[in-house]
Write a protein that holds these residues in place. Structure first.
Motif, PDB file in Angstrom:
ATOM      1  N   GLY A  39      16.785   2.878   0.022  1.00 47.88           N
ATOM      2  CA  GLY A  39      15.753   3.592  -0.471  1.00 47.88           C
ATOM      3  C   GLY A  39      15.089   2.919  -1.676  1.00 47.88           C
ATOM      4  N   VAL A  40      14.465   3.552  -2.589  1.00 47.15           N
ATOM      5  CA  VAL A  40      13.632   3.028  -3.789  1.00 47.15           C
ATOM      6  C   VAL A  40      14.883   3.104  -4.728  1.00 47.15           C
ATOM      7  N   ILE A  72       5.221   7.305  -5.944  1.00 47.45           N
ATOM      8  CA  ILE A  72       5.344   7.756  -4.690  1.00 47.45           C
ATOM      9  C   ILE A  72       4.244   8.523  -4.085  1.00 47.45           C
ATOM     10  N   LEU A  73       4.124   8.212  -2.774  1.00 44.38           N
ATOM     11  CA  LEU A  73       3.359   9.056  -2.060  1.00 44.38           C
ATOM     12  C   LEU A  73       3.872  10.268  -1.480  1.00 44.38           C
ATOM     13  N   ALA A 149      17.981  17.046   2.879  1.00 45.41           N
ATOM     14  CA  ALA A 149      16.686  16.307   3.286  1.00 45.41           C
ATOM     15  C   ALA A 149      17.055  14.922   3.684  1.00 45.41           C
ATOM     16  N   GLU A 150      16.116  14.576   4.626  1.00 44.83           N
ATOM     17  CA  GLU A 150      16.121  13.062   4.820  1.00 44.83           C
ATOM     18  C   GLU A 150      14.759  12.561   5.702  1.00 44.83           C
ATOM     19  N   GLY A 151      14.555  11.250   5.602  1.00 46.54           N
ATOM     20  CA  GLY A 151      13.351  10.602   6.152  1.00 46.54           C
ATOM     21  C   GLY A 151      13.010   9.323   5.410  1.00 46.54           C
ATOM     22  N   THR A 152      11.781   8.927   5.390  1.00 49.78           N
ATOM     23  CA  THR A 152      11.493   7.781   4.881  1.00 49.78           C
ATOM     24  C   THR A 152       9.887   7.963   3.860  1.00 49.78           C
ATOM     25  N   TYR A 177       7.812  -0.253  -0.972  1.00 51.04           N
ATOM     26  CA  TYR A 177       8.853   0.359  -0.548  1.00 51.04           C
ATOM     27  C   TYR A 177       8.345   1.377   0.839  1.00 51.04           C
ATOM     28  N   ASN A 178       7.341   0.858   1.415  1.00 49.48           N
ATOM     29  CA  ASN A 178       6.990   1.560   2.975  1.00 49.48           C
ATOM     30  C   ASN A 178       8.209   1.677   3.758  1.00 49.48           C
ATOM     31  N   ASP A 179       8.522   2.877   4.258  1.00 46.93           N
ATOM     32  CA  ASP A 179       9.524   2.909   5.270  1.00 46.93           C
ATOM     33  C   ASP A 179      10.982   2.766   4.623  1.00 46.93           C
ATOM     34  N   ARG A 180      10.986   3.040   3.249  1.00 48.12           N
ATOM     35  CA  ARG A 180      12.381   3.031   2.888  1.00 48.12           C
ATOM     36  C   ARG A 180      13.012   4.500   2.983  1.00 48.12           C
ATOM     37  N   THR A 181      14.288   4.562   3.111  1.00 48.38           N
ATOM     38  CA  THR A 181      14.893   6.044   3.378  1.00 48.38           C
ATOM     39  C   THR A 181      15.123   6.579   2.210  1.00 48.38           C
TER      40      THR A 181
END
Length: 192
Positions: A39-40, A72-73, A149-152, A177-181
């Motif tokens: 992740g980040v 973060i977006l 909660a989980e995702g990217t 950090y695009n697509d980091r979990t």
């Protein structure tokens, strides 16, 4: 099947298997822990129940990184204003462990990205928002769920919001950090 066809099929399968092993993450370098080494670095989501009727959780994003401010977006994270409909939250019956089937919406995002879709978080700071689960798939009768909660991340930058250039927002998939979990610990959600 002829011997030639069998040999070509076996060779093709071996080649595909080799490519998969070479390009897949190694078991020693892949970790989806709550703090998320993928992740980040330093960002952590925590959930806690806010309300039982309608059921809601307080989502808190904390920056444990001692020196980096991140922007973060919010898209497809628990901070997204549509998070309850995006499949970001996973629910399991607290007694049976059975997963609750949820409906997931596909959204078309408005470009260019607007400032309210970004969240800046300084070292040691926290940002919280409430997510209410009033969707038709949420049971109306009393129940208990374990929710996480989980995702990217769609995008994140290790800089303050004012330093994120328009060109970086336009090419957000190229962010560092695009697509980091991300993943949170489970919390109990009581529905009354």
């Amino acid at each position: 099947m002829s011997r030639r066809t069998l040999a070509i099929t076996a060779l093709t399968l071996a080649l595909i298997g080799s490519l998969y092993l070479v390009n897949s993450p190694s078991s020693s370098g892949f970790n989806m822990s709550a703090s998320g080494s993928q992740g980040v670095p330093g960002l952590e989501f925590k959930l806690s129940q806010k309300s039982k009727n309608p059921p809601s959780v307080l989502v808190t994003l904390k920056n444990n990184n001692p020196s980096s401010t991140f922007t973060i977006l919010k898209w497809n994270t628990p901070l997204d204003s549509h998070a309850g409909n995006l499949g970001v939250f996973k629910f399991k019956d607290a007694e049976t462990g059975e997963e609750l089937k949820t409906d997931v919406l596909m959204l078309r995002r408005k470009m260019p990205i607007e400032q309210d879709q970004l969240q800046e978080i300084a070292p040691g700071a926290e940002y919280s928002t409430e997510v209410t689960f009033s969707q038709p798939w949420m049971p109306r009768e009393p129940a208990k769920f374990k929710v996480r909660a989980e995702g990217t991340y769609a995008a994140a930058w290790d800089k303050v919001i004012g330093e994120v250039e328009k060109s970086e927002l336009d090419a957000y998939t190229a962010s560092p950090y695009n697509d980091r979990t991300f993943s949170s610990e489970e919390t109990l959600l009581v529905v009354e």
